[in-house]
Design an enzyme around this catalytic site. Structure first.
Site, short mmCIF file in Angstrom:
data_model
loop_
_atom_site.label_atom_id
_atom_site.label_comp_id
_atom_site.label_asym_id
_atom_site.label_seq_id
_atom_site.Cartn_x
_atom_site.Cartn_y
_atom_site.Cartn_z
N ASN A 104 0.88 -1.18 0.00
CA ASN A 104 0.00 0.00 0.00
C ASN A 104 0.91 1.22 0.00
OD1 ASN A 104 -1.76 2.06 0.56
ND2 ASN A 104 -2.30 1.36 2.61
N TRP A 105 1.02 1.86 -1.16
CA TRP A 105 1.96 2.99 -1.27
C TRP A 105 1.42 4.27 -0.64
CZ3 TRP A 105 5.01 3.24 -6.56
CH2 TRP A 105 5.92 2.18 -6.59
N LYS A 106 0.15 4.27 -0.26
CA LYS A 106 -0.44 5.48 0.34
C LYS A 106 -0.15 6.69 -0.57
CE LYS A 106 -0.09 3.21 4.76
NZ LYS A 106 -0.06 3.30 6.19
N GLY A 114 2.76 -1.22 4.28
CA GLY A 114 2.86 0.20 3.93
C GLY A 114 4.29 0.58 3.68
N GLY A 115 4.94 1.14 4.72
CA GLY A 115 6.29 1.69 4.59
C GLY A 115 7.28 0.75 3.90
N HIS A 153 -9.63 1.48 4.74
CA HIS A 153 -8.36 1.61 5.47
C HIS A 153 -8.56 2.56 6.65
CE1 HIS A 153 -4.25 2.63 6.46
NE2 HIS A 153 -3.89 1.53 5.84
N SER A 168 2.98 -2.28 10.34
CA SER A 168 4.43 -2.35 10.57
C SER A 168 5.02 -3.72 10.24
CB SER A 168 4.77 -1.95 12.01
OG SER A 168 4.39 -0.61 12.25
N GLU A 222 -6.83 4.85 7.78
CA GLU A 222 -6.50 6.25 7.49
C GLU A 222 -7.68 6.93 6.78
OE1 GLU A 222 -2.73 5.55 5.61
OE2 GLU A 222 -1.90 5.01 7.56
N GLY A 274 2.19 2.09 10.83
CA GLY A 274 3.17 3.17 10.71
C GLY A 274 3.86 3.52 12.01
N GLU A 304 -5.86 -4.91 10.37
CA GLU A 304 -4.80 -3.92 10.62
C GLU A 304 -5.11 -3.18 11.92
OE1 GLU A 304 -2.61 -2.71 6.81
OE2 GLU A 304 -4.33 -1.39 7.01
P1 PGA Z 1 2.67 0.19 7.63
O1 PGA Z 1 1.24 0.42 6.93
O2 PGA Z 1 3.21 -1.12 7.10
O3 PGA Z 1 3.50 1.36 7.22
O4 PGA Z 1 2.43 0.12 9.11
C1 PGA Z 1 0.34 -0.63 6.74
C2 PGA Z 1 -0.94 -0.12 6.16
O5 PGA Z 1 -1.41 0.95 6.58
O6 PGA Z 1 -1.55 -0.74 5.26
#
Ligand code: PGA
Length: 249
Positions: free
Chosen positions: A10-12, A226-227, A97, A205, A99, A171, A165
């Protein structure tokens, strides 16, 4: 037949055309993964869906969006419909998600409408659920995730993916313990219309250092990353962990 695993990036709100070389570097890892029972998916920002889909047309890399609107078209400035996402070449869409639930006030009811719209457009929804730290500390995690699931799942989805999640793990560098993840995934599975056939992936994470133990859990069918999906090396290491996990299931 055992469920295929999925490692989804997930590149956000990251990524521009200058980053597309990533896909040439990822392609050999994805080819190894697909042969071993692990699907690899990247969800770039909407602006990159079409160029990424073009680059991945001959690679074993699936492409997904990070959101879509609940309606198929109309006066919704700034939004993108499921049909547009499909037209751009995506096959999956992340919905609900945390976010988006936090930044845009998305409710589970809205997530369900979006999922219905996604399915109608031929997309596979990846529906995200997860509790906050306060909810976990109050002992409410199972109830919260159960309520999110029952309100978010579309009535007759033939195929979908669930991403567990925990909000406090996204994050932050914190991850749920393997036993917490195993318990929650088992709990989620009991609420699914097709428990044996639905992929339930973990996010929050996920990194090369913790992917091995998480991907070895029976009820964990992959990761939403994500990251660590923004660079090929850590993402490829997570894919390798899933290949090992797949082999021991
Ligand atoms: P993260 O993000 O791996 O940076 O914690 C995961 C996500 O939000 O899908």
């Amino acid at each position: 037949m055992p469920r295929r695993m999925m490692i989804a990036g997930n590149w956000k709100m990251h990524g521009q055309r200058s980053d597309l070389v990533f896909f040439e570097q990822l392609a050999p890892h994805a080819a190894t993964a697909v042969a071993a029972g692990v699907d690899v998916l990247i969800c770039p920002p909407a602006t990159l869906l079409a160029p990424v889909a073009e680059r991945c047309a001959n690679a074993a890399i699936f492409v997904g969006a990070q959101d879509c609107h609940a309606h198929s078209s109309g006066a919704h400035t700034g939004d993108v419909s499921a049909a547009m996402v499909r037209d751009a070449g995506a096959e999956y869409v992340i919905l609900g998600h945390s976010e988006r639930r936090a930044d845009h006030g998305e409710t589970s009811t809205l997530v369900r409408s979006k999922a219905q719209s996604a399915l109608a457009a031929g997309l596979i929804p990846i529906i995200c659920v997860g509790e906050t730290r306060e909810q976990r500390e109050a002992g409410e995690a199972f109830d919260i995730v159960g309520a999110q699931l029952s309100a978010s799942l579309p009535a007759d989805a033939a195929v979908l993916v669930i991403a567990y999640e925990p909000v406090w793990a996204i994050g932050t560098g914190l991850t749920a313990s393997p036993s917490d993840v195993a318990q929650m995934h088992a709990h989620i599975r009991t609420q699914l219309p097709d428990p044996a056939g639905t992929r339930v992936i973990y996010g929050g994470s996920v990194k090369p250092g913790n992917a091995g133990e998480l991907m070895a859990l029976d009820d964990v069918d992959g990761a939403l990353v994500g990251g660590a999906s923004l660079d090929v090396d850590p993402f490829a290491a997570i894919i390798t962990a899933a290949i090992h996990g797949c082999a021991v299931r």
